[in-house]
Write an enzyme that holds these catalytic residues in place. Structure first.
Site, PDB file in Angstrom:
ATOM      1  N   LYS A 157       0.882  -1.178   0.000  1.00  0.00           N
ATOM      2  CA  LYS A 157       0.000   0.000   0.000  1.00  0.00           C
ATOM      3  C   LYS A 157       0.915   1.223   0.000  1.00  0.00           C
ATOM      4  O   LYS A 157       1.134   1.867   1.032  1.00  0.00           O
ATOM      5  CB  LYS A 157      -0.915  -0.055   1.230  1.00  0.00           C
ATOM      6  CG  LYS A 157      -2.105   0.867   1.171  1.00  0.00           C
ATOM      7  CD  LYS A 157      -3.077   0.527   2.305  1.00  0.00           C
ATOM      8  CE  LYS A 157      -4.087   1.619   2.554  1.00  0.00           C
ATOM      9  NZ  LYS A 157      -5.066   1.818   1.479  1.00  0.00           N
TER      10      LYS A 157
HETATM   11  N1  PPE Z   1      -7.802  -1.382  -2.930  1.00  0.00           N
HETATM   12  C1  PPE Z   1      -7.267  -0.144  -2.790  1.00  0.00           C
HETATM   13  C2  PPE Z   1      -6.590   0.462  -3.942  1.00  0.00           C
HETATM   14  C3  PPE Z   1      -7.374   0.510  -1.562  1.00  0.00           C
HETATM   15  O1  PPE Z   1      -6.841   1.717  -1.423  1.00  0.00           O
HETATM   16  C4  PPE Z   1      -8.047  -0.105  -0.493  1.00  0.00           C
HETATM   17  C5  PPE Z   1      -8.177   0.597   0.825  1.00  0.00           C
HETATM   18  C6  PPE Z   1      -8.592  -1.397  -0.690  1.00  0.00           C
HETATM   19  C7  PPE Z   1      -8.425  -2.003  -1.915  1.00  0.00           C
HETATM   20  C8  PPE Z   1      -9.272  -2.154   0.412  1.00  0.00           C
HETATM   21  O2  PPE Z   1      -8.351  -2.556   1.390  1.00  0.00           O
HETATM   22  P1  PPE Z   1      -8.801  -2.819   2.910  1.00  0.00           P
HETATM   23  O3  PPE Z   1      -9.045  -1.496   3.511  1.00  0.00           O
HETATM   24  O4  PPE Z   1      -7.662  -3.552   3.499  1.00  0.00           O
HETATM   25  O5  PPE Z   1     -10.039  -3.643   2.855  1.00  0.00           O
HETATM   26  N2  PPE Z   1      -8.396   1.966   0.699  1.00  0.00           N
HETATM   27  C9  PPE Z   1      -8.296   2.899   1.803  1.00  0.00           C
HETATM   28  C10 PPE Z   1      -8.687   4.248   1.200  1.00  0.00           C
HETATM   29  C11 PPE Z   1      -8.478   5.397   2.081  1.00  0.00           C
HETATM   30  C12 PPE Z   1      -8.304   6.760   1.481  1.00  0.00           C
HETATM   31  O6  PPE Z   1      -8.958   7.155   0.525  1.00  0.00           O
HETATM   32  O7  PPE Z   1      -7.508   7.471   2.070  1.00  0.00           O
HETATM   33  C13 PPE Z   1      -9.191   2.499   2.969  1.00  0.00           C
HETATM   34  O8  PPE Z   1     -10.259   1.906   2.749  1.00  0.00           O
HETATM   35  O9  PPE Z   1      -8.830   2.781   4.088  1.00  0.00           O
END
Ligand code: PPE
Length: 303
Positions: A157
């Site tokens: 990430k």
């Molecule tokens: N794909 C991407 C590209 C992504 O950024 C997130 C989280 C996910 C999948 C889902 O991952 P998880 O949170 O582990 O289920 N995206 C973050 C965006 C935050 C932001 O805009 O700042 C989040 O959900 O926290």
């Protein structure tokens, strides 16, 4: 933004307004750094807990490892620092944002500046709006592709990866859509700009495999909960027209939680309102994150 009082910086608590860095902070220039997004919920019994905290800290550490960054804090220290940040700010329900970055000192790509860590927390409501969460959002296939794993690796990430997400999100929003859905470099559906994606048709649930997506912790939670309920869940390739003919589509992510998609490229999904698998998933997720199911109590780190 709903500010809190303190931000944890490299092991110390600093007042929100003083949690600053130098303008020559390396990550600010080159994007090499990593972050997490975690949520803490107020539970049904009145206590508060961070949802799947060790898994998020592990992903932060994996991301740093992929990027060749050595975090000067252990898994246990970071878990405790997140909990302490919420206790110190007296937050019972919020979003937690750990950030690992390279500080100032040298400039240039070969610089080996000190690795710094910050943890902030604030209240954050429905990521794509309350109405989107209830009625579903509209989405558009982005003209920007998700990056190939040999360009910027998606299992990390990485701070810089979000330029790709922001370009897609800007494009979708300026066209009047709620969110961008991105294809991988081979043209298969990957994920949303900040969410993973699930497609339902004839009772079978599919989600793209973890080749060019961030393997979300909410995605993992959703797959487990759907399977527990007896549904057939498959990680496999999803095409653009699979989205057009889906009965249901929903997005998962820490920020977005479980959010229905009611339209893709101006084509109605199902009957245009959230379907039964999606609504059940939303209710189940809410129940689990709020400690309503003792079977998943191990996913909660109490404050
Ligand atoms: N794909 C991407 C590209 C992504 O950024 C997130 C989280 C996910 C999948 C889902 O991952 P998880 O949170 O582990 O289920 N995206 C973050 C965006 C935050 C932001 O805009 O700042 C989040 O959900 O926290």
């Amino acid at each position: 933004m709903d500010k809190s009082d303190w931000i944890w910086m490299d092991g110390k608590f600093v007042p929100w307004a003083e949690a600053n860095v130098h303008v020559l902070t390396h990550t600010l220039h080159y994007g090499l750094g990593t972050f997490e997004g975690i949520r803490c919920y107020k539970l049904v019994d009145g206590r508060s807990a961070i949802f799947r905290l060790p898994e998020h800290v592990r992903r932060l550490r994996d991301s740093a490892h992929i990027l060749g960054i050595e975090i000067p804090f252990s898994q246990e220290e970071l878990v405790e620092a997140c909990l302490e940040t919420l206790r110190r700010n007296r937050l019972d329900e919020c979003y937690v944002r750990p950030l690992v970055y390279l500080g100032d000192g040298e400039m240039g790509l070969a610089a080996t500046n000190a690795v710094r860590v910050a943890i902030a927390a604030w209240r954050w409501g429905a990521y794509l709006g309350d109405e989107g969460k209830q009625k579903g959002i509209t989405a558009k296939i982005s003209s920007f592709h998700r990056l190939h794993s040999n360009t910027l690796m998606s299992k990390a990430k990485t701070v810089g990866n979000y330029v790709n997400s922001i370009l897609a999100s800007q494009e979708a929003r300026s066209g009047g859509f709620g969110e961008a859905l991105m294809l991988d470099t081979e043209g298969f559906v990957a994920e949303g700009s900040g969410e993973n994606l699930f497609v339902v048709r004839d009772g079978v649930v599919r989600t793209p495999g973890a080749h060019s997506i961030l393997p979300g912790i909410t995605r993992d939670t959703a797959m487990r909960l759907l399977r527990e309920s007896g549904l057939d869940v498959r990680e496999e390739r999803v095409t653009r027209d699979d989205l057009y003919i889906a009965d249901e589509i929903f997005l998962t992510g820490t920020a977005v939680e479980v959010t229905p998609v009611r339209e893709v490229d101006r084509r109605r999904v199902g009957d245009g309102s959230p379907g039964p698998v999606t609504t059940r998933m939303q209710k189940r997720y809410d129940e689990v994150v709020r400690g309503g199911d003792p079977k998943h109590a191990s996913w909660l780190s109490h404050l």
